[in-house]
Motif scaffolding. Structure first.
Motif, PDB file in Angstrom:
ATOM      1  N   ARG A   1       0.811  -1.226   0.000  1.00  0.00           N
ATOM      2  CA  ARG A   1       0.000   0.000   0.000  1.00  0.00           C
ATOM      3  C   ARG A   1       0.840   1.270   0.000  1.00  0.00           C
ATOM      4  O   ARG A   1       0.304   2.366   0.053  1.00  0.00           O
ATOM      5  CB  ARG A   1      -0.922   0.022   1.228  1.00  0.00           C
ATOM      6  CG  ARG A   1      -1.778  -1.185   1.393  1.00  0.00           C
ATOM      7  CD  ARG A   1      -2.939  -1.132   0.447  1.00  0.00           C
ATOM      8  NE  ARG A   1      -3.713  -2.357   0.587  1.00  0.00           N
ATOM      9  CZ  ARG A   1      -5.011  -2.390   0.701  1.00  0.00           C
ATOM     10  NH1 ARG A   1      -5.706  -1.282   0.657  1.00  0.00           N
ATOM     11  NH2 ARG A   1      -5.631  -3.541   0.824  1.00  0.00           N
ATOM     12  N   LYS A   2       2.178   1.107  -0.010  1.00  0.00           N
ATOM     13  CA  LYS A   2       3.109   2.244   0.011  1.00  0.00           C
ATOM     14  C   LYS A   2       2.846   3.156   1.227  1.00  0.00           C
ATOM     15  O   LYS A   2       2.750   4.370   1.113  1.00  0.00           O
ATOM     16  CB  LYS A   2       2.993   3.059  -1.274  1.00  0.00           C
ATOM     17  CG  LYS A   2       3.109   2.242  -2.535  1.00  0.00           C
ATOM     18  CD  LYS A   2       4.463   2.388  -3.149  1.00  0.00           C
ATOM     19  CE  LYS A   2       4.549   1.760  -4.520  1.00  0.00           C
ATOM     20  NZ  LYS A   2       4.716   0.348  -4.528  1.00  0.00           N
ATOM     21  N   LYS A   3       2.713   2.558   2.364  1.00  0.00           N
ATOM     22  CA  LYS A   3       2.446   3.270   3.616  1.00  0.00           C
ATOM     23  C   LYS A   3       3.714   3.355   4.474  1.00  0.00           C
ATOM     24  O   LYS A   3       3.694   3.117   5.674  1.00  0.00           O
ATOM     25  CB  LYS A   3       1.340   2.581   4.424  1.00  0.00           C
ATOM     26  CG  LYS A   3       0.037   2.441   3.709  1.00  0.00           C
ATOM     27  CD  LYS A   3      -0.693   3.760   3.670  1.00  0.00           C
ATOM     28  CE  LYS A   3      -2.066   3.554   3.040  1.00  0.00           C
ATOM     29  NZ  LYS A   3      -2.800   4.777   2.881  1.00  0.00           N
ATOM     30  N   TRP A   4       4.830   3.720   3.876  1.00  0.00           N
ATOM     31  CA  TRP A   4       6.094   3.746   4.601  1.00  0.00           C
ATOM     32  C   TRP A   4       6.132   4.837   5.662  1.00  0.00           C
ATOM     33  O   TRP A   4       6.976   4.816   6.549  1.00  0.00           O
ATOM     34  CB  TRP A   4       7.264   3.903   3.629  1.00  0.00           C
ATOM     35  CG  TRP A   4       7.412   2.712   2.761  1.00  0.00           C
ATOM     36  CD1 TRP A   4       7.200   2.645   1.420  1.00  0.00           C
ATOM     37  CD2 TRP A   4       7.769   1.388   3.162  1.00  0.00           C
ATOM     38  NE1 TRP A   4       7.413   1.371   0.968  1.00  0.00           N
ATOM     39  CE2 TRP A   4       7.761   0.576   2.005  1.00  0.00           C
ATOM     40  CE3 TRP A   4       8.093   0.800   4.388  1.00  0.00           C
ATOM     41  CZ2 TRP A   4       8.071  -0.780   2.043  1.00  0.00           C
ATOM     42  CZ3 TRP A   4       8.397  -0.546   4.422  1.00  0.00           C
ATOM     43  CH2 TRP A   4       8.387  -1.317   3.261  1.00  0.00           C
ATOM     44  N   TRP A   5       5.211   5.792   5.602  1.00  0.00           N
ATOM     45  CA  TRP A   5       5.177   6.840   6.617  1.00  0.00           C
ATOM     46  C   TRP A   5       4.752   6.284   7.975  1.00  0.00           C
ATOM     47  O   TRP A   5       4.912   6.949   8.999  1.00  0.00           O
ATOM     48  CB  TRP A   5       4.249   7.975   6.188  1.00  0.00           C
ATOM     49  CG  TRP A   5       2.863   7.534   5.860  1.00  0.00           C
ATOM     50  CD1 TRP A   5       2.399   7.158   4.645  1.00  0.00           C
ATOM     51  CD2 TRP A   5       1.770   7.398   6.764  1.00  0.00           C
ATOM     52  NE1 TRP A   5       1.082   6.810   4.722  1.00  0.00           N
ATOM     53  CE2 TRP A   5       0.661   6.950   6.014  1.00  0.00           C
ATOM     54  CE3 TRP A   5       1.602   7.635   8.127  1.00  0.00           C
ATOM     55  CZ2 TRP A   5      -0.572   6.716   6.593  1.00  0.00           C
ATOM     56  CZ3 TRP A   5       0.366   7.398   8.695  1.00  0.00           C
ATOM     57  CH2 TRP A   5      -0.697   6.954   7.922  1.00  0.00           C
ATOM     58  N   LEU A   6       4.203   5.058   7.997  1.00  0.00           N
ATOM     59  CA  LEU A   6       3.821   4.445   9.270  1.00  0.00           C
ATOM     60  C   LEU A   6       5.029   3.951  10.072  1.00  0.00           C
ATOM     61  O   LEU A   6       4.930   3.763  11.284  1.00  0.00           O
ATOM     62  CB  LEU A   6       2.890   3.259   9.016  1.00  0.00           C
ATOM     63  CG  LEU A   6       1.466   3.567   8.565  1.00  0.00           C
ATOM     64  CD1 LEU A   6       0.760   2.289   8.165  1.00  0.00           C
ATOM     65  CD2 LEU A   6       0.718   4.269   9.654  1.00  0.00           C
ATOM     66  N   THR A   7       6.158   3.749   9.408  1.00  0.00           N
ATOM     67  CA  THR A   7       7.338   3.180  10.059  1.00  0.00           C
ATOM     68  C   THR A   7       7.802   4.007  11.263  1.00  0.00           C
ATOM     69  O   THR A   7       8.002   3.443  12.342  1.00  0.00           O
ATOM     70  CB  THR A   7       8.478   3.000   9.045  1.00  0.00           C
ATOM     71  OG1 THR A   7       8.002   2.209   7.958  1.00  0.00           O
ATOM     72  CG2 THR A   7       9.666   2.320   9.672  1.00  0.00           C
ATOM     73  N   PRO A   8       7.995   5.328  11.140  1.00  0.00           N
ATOM     74  CA  PRO A   8       8.440   6.071  12.335  1.00  0.00           C
ATOM     75  C   PRO A   8       7.417   6.050  13.469  1.00  0.00           C
ATOM     76  O   PRO A   8       7.800   6.039  14.645  1.00  0.00           O
ATOM     77  CB  PRO A   8       8.648   7.498  11.836  1.00  0.00           C
ATOM     78  CG  PRO A   8       8.395   7.506  10.397  1.00  0.00           C
ATOM     79  CD  PRO A   8       7.937   6.172   9.962  1.00  0.00           C
ATOM     80  N   ILE A   9       6.146   6.031  13.139  1.00  0.00           N
ATOM     81  CA  ILE A   9       5.111   5.987  14.176  1.00  0.00           C
ATOM     82  C   ILE A   9       5.188   4.671  14.942  1.00  0.00           C
ATOM     83  O   ILE A   9       5.136   4.646  16.171  1.00  0.00           O
ATOM     84  CB  ILE A   9       3.717   6.185  13.547  1.00  0.00           C
ATOM     85  CG1 ILE A   9       3.614   7.571  12.918  1.00  0.00           C
ATOM     86  CG2 ILE A   9       2.624   5.984  14.584  1.00  0.00           C
ATOM     87  CD1 ILE A   9       2.389   7.778  12.073  1.00  0.00           C
ATOM     88  N   ILE A  10       5.340   3.577  14.218  1.00  0.00           N
ATOM     89  CA  ILE A  10       5.423   2.258  14.853  1.00  0.00           C
ATOM     90  C   ILE A  10       6.680   2.155  15.707  1.00  0.00           C
ATOM     91  O   ILE A  10       6.635   1.651  16.838  1.00  0.00           O
ATOM     92  CB  ILE A  10       5.374   1.151  13.786  1.00  0.00           C
ATOM     93  CG1 ILE A  10       4.000   1.138  13.114  1.00  0.00           C
ATOM     94  CG2 ILE A  10       5.706  -0.210  14.383  1.00  0.00           C
ATOM     95  CD1 ILE A  10       3.913   0.266  11.893  1.00  0.00           C
ATOM     96  N   LEU A  11       7.806   2.648  15.193  1.00  0.00           N
ATOM     97  CA  LEU A  11       9.050   2.600  15.965  1.00  0.00           C
ATOM     98  C   LEU A  11       8.953   3.452  17.233  1.00  0.00           C
ATOM     99  O   LEU A  11       9.449   3.051  18.289  1.00  0.00           O
ATOM    100  CB  LEU A  11      10.229   3.063  15.100  1.00  0.00           C
ATOM    101  CG  LEU A  11      10.612   2.121  13.971  1.00  0.00           C
ATOM    102  CD1 LEU A  11      11.723   2.743  13.124  1.00  0.00           C
ATOM    103  CD2 LEU A  11      11.035   0.769  14.498  1.00  0.00           C
TER     104      LEU A  11
END
Length: 49
Positions: A14-24
């Motif tokens: 889904r090209k949702k790579w902006w979720l990575t910093p939130i999850i980290l």
């Protein structure tokens, strides 16, 4: 482990790579809470917040 694989697959498709910093950040805060809950480091962690 299955959940992590599904999450990474979802983010890739889904090209949702902006979720990575939130999850980290959520993982980091969770680790701080677990460590600070019952250790001698707790007073020092509480001063951060």
């Amino acid at each position: 482990m299955e959940f992590i694989k599904d999450l990474l697959k979802f983010m890739k498709e889904r090209k949702k790579w902006w979720l990575t910093p939130i999850i980290l950040l959520l993982i980091f805060i969770g680790v701080l809470i677990v460590i600070g809950g019952g250790s001698a480091v707790a007073p020092f962690i509480y001063t951060l917040f």
